[in-house]
Design an enzyme around this catalytic site. Structure first.
Site: not given
Ligand code: NI
Length: 172
Positions: A46, A51, A94-95, A136-137, A140
Site C-alpha cells: 500500500g 509518502q 510502512c515504507l 493503514h493507508e 496516512h
Molecule cells: Ni504506511
C-alpha cells in the site's frame, strides 16, 4: 511510469492533513500509475500520496501474494463509512518507517467509499488483511502513522530501532 522518491519518518509531509482531489484527470491518473510502480518497486502492499510528498487524498493498494496475479486498487478521496466492532491485531510495516514492524489493532472490516481510477464512485467492503491495509493507508491521509497507535514506550523502542537500522544501512 516513474519510480518516485519516498518520504520517510519524520518528514513533516507525513503529518499533514491531505486535500481532496477535485477531479480524476490525466495528472491524477499519472500519479496513481507512478505510485503503483513505486509501491511494486519497493515491495509494499500500500502507498499513500503523502509518502511521495503529495498532500492529497490518493491511495494505491495491492495485497496479492507474489505468486498471484497483480490486483491493483486505486482510491481517490477515500472515506471509511462503517467499521466493524470486531477487531484484528496483526503486524504492520510502512515504507516510510523502513525495516520496522509492530502489532496494531484495527477494525476487522470496514466499508470504504471512494473514486476509482476512472473517477467513478465506488463502495467496497474490505475485510481482514485488506481492511487493515485500507485503515493503514487512509490514516496516512490524516497525517497518522501506525506507530501513533502504539503505546509511548513501544513507539520509543521502535524509533530507537529505526535509528539503528538507518545507521547500519547508511553505508558509512
Ligand atoms: Ni504506511
Amino acid at each position: 511510469m516513474t519510480i518516485l522518491k519516498l518520504f520517510e519518518y519524520p518528514h513533516p509531509v507525513l503529518k499533514q492533513k491531505t486535500e481532496k482531489v477535485e477531479k480524476v484527470d490525466k495528472e491524477v491518473k499519472k500519479l496513481l500509475d507512478d505510485m503503483l510502480e513505486t509501491m511494486y518497486a519497493t515491495n509494499g502492499c500500500g502507498l499513500a500520496a503523502p509518502q511521495i510528498g503529495v498532500s492529497k487524498k490518493i491511495v494505491v493498494i495491492d495485497i496479492a501474494h507474489e505468486d498471484e496475479e497483480a490486483n491493483p486498487m486505486y482510491f481517490v478521496n477515500p472515506e471509511i463509512v462503517w467499521r466493524s466492532d470486531e477487531t484484528i491485531t496483526a503486524e504492520e510495516g510502512c515504507l516510510s518507517i523502513p525495516g520496522q514492524r509492530a502489532e496494531v489493532e484495527r477494525a476487522a472490516a470496514v466499508k470504504v467509499k471512494y473514486l476509482d481510477y476512472n473517477g467513478d464512485e465506488q463502495e467496497m467492503l474490505a475485510e481482514d488483511f485488506l481492511a487493515k491495509a485500507v485503515q493503514h493507508e487512509l490514516d496516512h491521509l490524516d497525517g497518522v502513522l501506525y506507530i501513533d497507535h502504539l503505546s509511548r514506550l513501544k513507539r520509543q523502542m521502535l524509533l530507537k530501532k529505526l535509528e539503528k537500522f538507518r545507521k547500519e544501512n547508511s553505508g558509512n
